[in-house]
Design a protein around this motif. Structure first.
Motif, PDB file in Angstrom:
ATOM      1  N   PRO A 404      32.767   5.393  16.663  1.00 53.97           N
ATOM      2  CA  PRO A 404      32.298   4.398  17.619  1.00 53.97           C
ATOM      3  C   PRO A 404      33.363   3.921  18.612  1.00 53.97           C
ATOM      4  N   LEU A 405      34.662   4.159  18.328  1.00 52.73           N
ATOM      5  CA  LEU A 405      35.707   3.632  19.201  1.00 52.73           C
ATOM      6  C   LEU A 405      35.862   4.485  20.452  1.00 52.73           C
ATOM      7  N   PRO A 406      36.206   3.872  21.589  1.00 56.99           N
ATOM      8  CA  PRO A 406      36.474   4.664  22.797  1.00 56.99           C
ATOM      9  C   PRO A 406      37.759   5.456  22.644  1.00 56.99           C
ATOM     10  N   GLU A 441      31.315   8.506  26.593  1.00 51.07           N
ATOM     11  CA  GLU A 441      30.442   8.133  25.483  1.00 51.07           C
ATOM     12  C   GLU A 441      31.300   7.506  24.391  1.00 51.07           C
ATOM     13  N   TYR A 442      30.884   6.342  23.932  1.00 50.03           N
ATOM     14  CA  TYR A 442      31.513   5.710  22.771  1.00 50.03           C
ATOM     15  C   TYR A 442      30.553   4.625  22.304  1.00 50.03           C
ATOM     16  N   GLY A 443      30.876   3.985  21.190  1.00 52.40           N
ATOM     17  CA  GLY A 443      30.076   2.859  20.717  1.00 52.40           C
ATOM     18  C   GLY A 443      28.927   3.312  19.844  1.00 52.40           C
ATOM     19  N   ILE A 545      34.692   3.552  31.323  1.00 49.87           N
ATOM     20  CA  ILE A 545      34.129   3.729  29.989  1.00 49.87           C
ATOM     21  C   ILE A 545      32.620   3.530  30.058  1.00 49.87           C
ATOM     22  N   PHE A 546      31.884   4.265  29.203  1.00 54.88           N
ATOM     23  CA  PHE A 546      30.426   4.174  29.168  1.00 54.88           C
ATOM     24  C   PHE A 546      29.970   4.012  27.720  1.00 54.88           C
ATOM     25  N   TYR A 547      29.402   2.870  27.418  1.00 57.71           N
ATOM     26  CA  TYR A 547      28.949   2.539  26.068  1.00 57.71           C
ATOM     27  C   TYR A 547      27.581   3.161  25.802  1.00 57.71           C
ATOM     28  N   THR A 548      27.406   3.718  24.627  1.00 58.88           N
ATOM     29  CA  THR A 548      26.116   4.247  24.183  1.00 58.88           C
ATOM     30  C   THR A 548      25.376   3.162  23.411  1.00 58.88           C
ATOM     31  N   GLN A 549      24.285   2.578  23.969  1.00 56.94           N
ATOM     32  CA  GLN A 549      23.591   2.967  25.162  1.00 56.94           C
ATOM     33  C   GLN A 549      22.783   1.780  25.679  1.00 56.94           C
ATOM     34  N   THR A 550      22.054   1.959  26.779  1.00 54.34           N
ATOM     35  CA  THR A 550      21.294   0.852  27.362  1.00 54.34           C
ATOM     36  C   THR A 550      20.238   0.324  26.403  1.00 54.34           C
TER      37      THR A 550
END
Length: 595
Positions: A404-406, A441-443, A545-550
């Protein structure tokens, strides 16, 4: 006028079924409607236009075959001037076969959703309309490009050559009216519009200004043949290293900029690919803006024009994926749809190697050729060649995926992850520091709907399911039965991992559950998210950075919102995530200014 997520009859996906019974090519959708004649003015033409159909369409009007089209995301149209009839109803019949899947779609997921692939959409899933044109020569496409903030080129594509013609542009800039014109060249024309400094308002997420303009196609005799109205952004995007050999950074309008976004799938429970309303599109974007995000990575789906229109107006940057499986013609159609929109700042050519040539000696040359082909279609935007995967020479972005970490891309050779939080994939070192580095992608933190007091989405009487539904592969323990649906009496917060036996897919379950015991799901999600952005702030090479997801999608429960768009955060949690995003951007800008 759009309808998706439908099919004619159920398909037998059982192992005992033969291949012909499992194929979707046997499932045709038929649409029929009538309409009054739509005659154009004298000398003009009438067109029937489709924005997107999944995926093969046969179109007949009054029994006459207008044509056949294949392609899930691209526009197509037919001239109906001589086929429609005045004085009686015109019968339109459209037959659709969804005979291939692209992106994250999986036919089998329609009846048995699980993991990271989702039910496939079929049918007419974007708009259909009738359009009159007043002349045989028309403006068919219009878009703006800016290599400098001193002005922009407005590009126009014509339906055919127009000798001696020219295009005149009138653009409004506050109280000023800017006028420019240029002669047509073959079937296109580019008009330079200079923008004086006093009305120079670059487009950005904090100030998404759009210039409105009118363009008129004039004949050699100065007769108006066609006119279009549009909006254009004065916006530049580039990658630049402050020092020779130093780490390249993303520049927006010539200034350092840090992307804070989400991975965005664009699926909806009401219509899969098709949102229930236009407001649903704006709701997703507004929610992200309210949480302090300035970007989305539009994952494995090409949206309708309305989506990019809203991104332009609201100030949300878009990194657009090429859906896996889309042929070159579909990539060109994607470029045509995206390039009028200043919000779209880049393309992802391959995601984690999906469809990417791999292993063959010529694979890198094939990837390079694909990159060159994309840049010939649109050289004004960024290109991430292989998001989170093998990087051939070329492109402008190098990205990593980790959960989950970037994480940050590696410049020291081929990365072989040895721990869950190390970056996936393989990174070549060709001009590594010359690329903008991103964690795309991360999170993916699991917050199951039933942890929020809501039923799992597949427990809501959803008509898609024709029998009892079990989640294969989500066992409580080795050798035990698969997890049943939520509400079966099982202790769903048992810490079994990967959704804790709720049929929900995602990451960081144990971490979320541990913090939930102290302060609830919202506090757990916000606290972990904030710790991840703090980690990203310390990674000096990153430009985004782009967190998964909306939002959740079917059995994926790792969204900031549920599948039906309930925000998983209370007011305190939302404020904490907004603060984390604002702090991340300000810290990165301060660090970059110092270096």
């Amino acid at each position: 006028s759009a309808l998706s997520g439908v099919r004619a009859r159920a398909v037998d996906w059982s192992p005992s079924a033969n291949a012909s019974r499992r194929t979707w090519s046997a499932c045709a959708l038929w649409y029929r409607r009538t309409f009054a004649a739509f005659p154009p003015a004298a000398g003009g033409r009438a067109f029937l236009r489709f924005e997107a159909v999944a995926s093969a369409a046969s179109v007949r009007l009054n029994g006459v075959l207008l044509g056949v089209h294949e392609g899930e995301y691209d526009d197509f149209s037919f001239d109906i001037t001589d086929v429609q009839c005045e004085g009686r109803a015109n019968e339109l019949v459209v037959g659709v076969l969804h005979n291939k899947t692209t992106g994250k779609q999986d036919h089998s997921a329609f009846d048995r959703p699980q993991g990271i692939s989702y039910a496939a959409s079929s049918g007419i899933w974007q708009s259909v309309w009738l359009e009159r044109t007043a002349a045989t020569v028309t403006i068919n496409d219009a878009f703006a490009t800016s290599s400098t903030l001193e002005g922009m080129h407005l590009h126009f594509a014509l339906s055919s050559e127009c000798p001696g013609c020219h295009v005149a542009v009138t653009m409004r800039a506050g109280a000023l009216t800017l006028n420019a014109s240029a002669p047509t060249m073959s079937e296109s024309v580019a008009v330079w519009v200079g923008v004086p400094a006093r009305v120079r308002w670059p487009w950005s997420p904090s100030s998404p200004h759009l210039y409105e303009y009118e363009a008129t196609l004039l004949s050699a005799a100065a007769v108006a043949l066609d006119e279009v109205h549009g909006r254009a952004a004065l916006r530049t995007v580039s990658v630049h290293a402050a020092t020779p050999g130093g780490q390249a950074r993303l520049l927006l309008n010539g200034k350092l900029f840090f992307l804070v976004g989400t991975l965005d799938q664009g699926f909806f429970p009401e219509g899969l690919y098709t949102p229930p309303t236009d407001a649903a599109l704006t709701n997703d974007l507004r929610t992200l803006k309210d949480l302090g995000f300035n970007a989305v990575r539009k994952h494995m789906k090409i949206e309708s024009r309305r989506y990019y229109h809203h991104a332009d107006a609201l100030g949300v940057l878009v990194l657009q994926d090429v859906p896996a499986g889309v042929p070159p013609a579909g990539v060109l159609a994607m470029v045509r749809r995206c390039r009028p929109h200043g919000a779209v700042v880049g393309y992802t050519l391959y995601n984690e190697g999906w469809g990417q040539p791999w292993g063959a000696p010529a694979s890198e040359a094939q990837v390079r050729e694909a990159v060159d082909w994309l840049l010939r279609a649109d050289s004004t935007r960024l290109v991430d060649v292989g998001s989170g995967w093998h990087q051939a020479a070329g492109g402008s972005v190098l990205s990593s995926h980790s959960y989950p970490l970037p994480s940050a891309p590696s410049c020291v050779g081929i990365a072989q992850p040895s721990a869950p939080n190390e970056s996936r994939g393989h990174f070549a070192v060709h001009n590594c520091t010359a690329h903008a580095h991103m964690s795309t992608e991360y999170g993916g933190l699991v917050v199951c709907p039933n942890w929020l007091g809501r039923g799992e989405w597949f427990d809501a009487g959803h008509e898609r399911f024709f029998g009892a539904y079990l989640c294969p592969g989500y066992a409580r323990a080795a050798g035990s039965a698969p997890c049943a649906r939520a509400g079966d009496g099982i202790n769903h917060s048992s810490g079994a991992g990967w959704g804790s036996c709720t049929c929900s897919h995602g990451y960081g379950t144990a971490d979320v559950e541990k913090l939930m015991a102290r302060g609830g799901a919202s506090a757990a999600l916000a606290t972990l998210y904030s710790s991840y952005t703090a980690r990203a702030a310390a990674m000096g090479s990153l430009s985004g950075i782009f967190y998964t997801q909306t939002s959740d999608v079917e059995t994926e429960a790792n969204g900031l919102m549920t599948y039906d768009r309930l925000l998983k955060l209370d007011a305190s949690g939302a404020k904490q995530i907004r603060g984390a995003n604002d702090l991340l951007q300000s810290l990165r800008m301060a660090q970059d200014q110092l270096t």
